[in-house]
Scaffold this active site. Sequence first.
Site, PDB file in Angstrom:
ATOM      1  CB  ALA A  32     -33.391 -15.727 -73.127  1.00  0.00           C
ATOM      2  CB  VAL A  69     -31.000 -19.944 -72.959  1.00  0.00           C
ATOM      3  CG1 VAL A  69     -32.415 -20.532 -72.941  1.00  0.00           C
ATOM      4  CG2 VAL A  69     -30.785 -18.994 -71.795  1.00  0.00           C
ATOM      5  CB  ALA A  78     -24.276 -36.015 -74.269  1.00  0.00           C
ATOM      6  CB  THR A  97     -32.196 -39.417 -84.959  1.00  0.00           C
ATOM      7  OG1 THR A  97     -31.503 -38.416 -84.184  1.00  0.00           O
ATOM      8  CG2 THR A  97     -32.519 -40.600 -84.092  1.00  0.00           C
ATOM      9  CD  GLU A 128     -29.573 -31.827 -82.698  1.00  0.00           C
ATOM     10  OE1 GLU A 128     -29.107 -31.143 -81.763  1.00  0.00           O
ATOM     11  OE2 GLU A 128     -30.205 -32.895 -82.528  1.00  0.00           O
ATOM     12  CE  LYS A 159     -32.282 -29.744 -71.380  1.00  0.00           C
ATOM     13  NZ  LYS A 159     -31.532 -28.560 -71.766  1.00  0.00           N
ATOM     14  CE1 TYR A 179     -36.908 -28.922 -73.440  1.00  0.00           C
ATOM     15  CE2 TYR A 179     -36.947 -31.318 -73.377  1.00  0.00           C
ATOM     16  CZ  TYR A 179     -36.260 -30.147 -73.598  1.00  0.00           C
ATOM     17  OH  TYR A 179     -34.946 -30.176 -73.960  1.00  0.00           O
TER      18      TYR A 179
END
Length: 337
Positions: free
Chosen positions: A108, A199, A221, A232, A289, A331, A333
């Site tokens: 966080a 988070v 998902a 990807t 990732e 989100k 962003y």
Amino acid sequence: MMRFLPRVRCLFPYVLFISAVIFLIYTGPVIIRYLEGLIPMDKCPLHPGQTLRKGDPIDASLNLWSRRDVQTCTNWGAPVMWEGMFDPEVYDLEHRKRGSSVALTVFAVGKYLDAYLSEFLRSAERHFMPGLPVTYYVFTDMPERVGEVELGVGRTLEVVQVQRLQRWQDVSMMRMRAIADAIDSRIRHRHPYVFCLDVDQVFAGRFGSEALGESVALLHAFYYHRPRAFYTYDRNPASAARMEGRGDFYYHAAVFGGSWQSVWNLTEACYRGVVEDKRNGVEALWQDESHLNKYFWLHKPSKVLSPEYCWARHVGYRGDIRVTRLLWAEKHYDTLR
């Protein structure tokens, strides 16, 4: 009036084309995701009577053929966990007998602390590993801003201070180093299992002991119905995260876990990949990732979690998602990053 009709007829195809373009701009992603959901998943390659080659002995209680609509095991014999395959009481009883406990790490940093941490922890208290001891390890650059959360019996919270980084990509990549260090200095002495979560998520249903295993990955998902050609993966030859093969699945770095030793191995390997990329002046396509997907391709997980364990509402309706256990939070962003 009649002399204008030919002109109107000439304009009609252009109006139709523009209308179709506008329609696709606003509804295209929804339609594509709906059509993706119609693509059948592979099926478990085992036959009734055959046993899993990976996983915990307790996973022998799984009914792999209770869900004919989804893939319930991998081609290397690890279970893929879906609602309807397991009895939660069987898992809870076994892990209480073993004295299992879990470390949950969460970062966080910056504005993410105020935006998400409180609800993340409150929802975790309701749904994450019910009945088992849990320690929340909150990594933050502002320890003084971590508010009090009412915790249940056997649940504790520890704050780990980390350096503030300018780019969210650097935070994403450097968390692997921080997790490995925390396992070395604290976690391995206290907890046999570790889960690492983003988070900006909210628990919505049971995320329990059935998810525990030696090495645990999560199906993304957005990708679990897509053909592998559309995954990807990083394909840059200069990156340590480069995938040369077709891969198995596309895994989501928002959730991963396992034994402390397995998670240490993963985070240490991903960190080394990040450092190698920085030395070579490159950055993996999806930061940590991409490195995580490369690691799980080379070191197959012993358990795979279905997208129930981290679902995004904007994927839309999917008949194979019977429950949602963890949901992407909304989100922001544009303001948080």
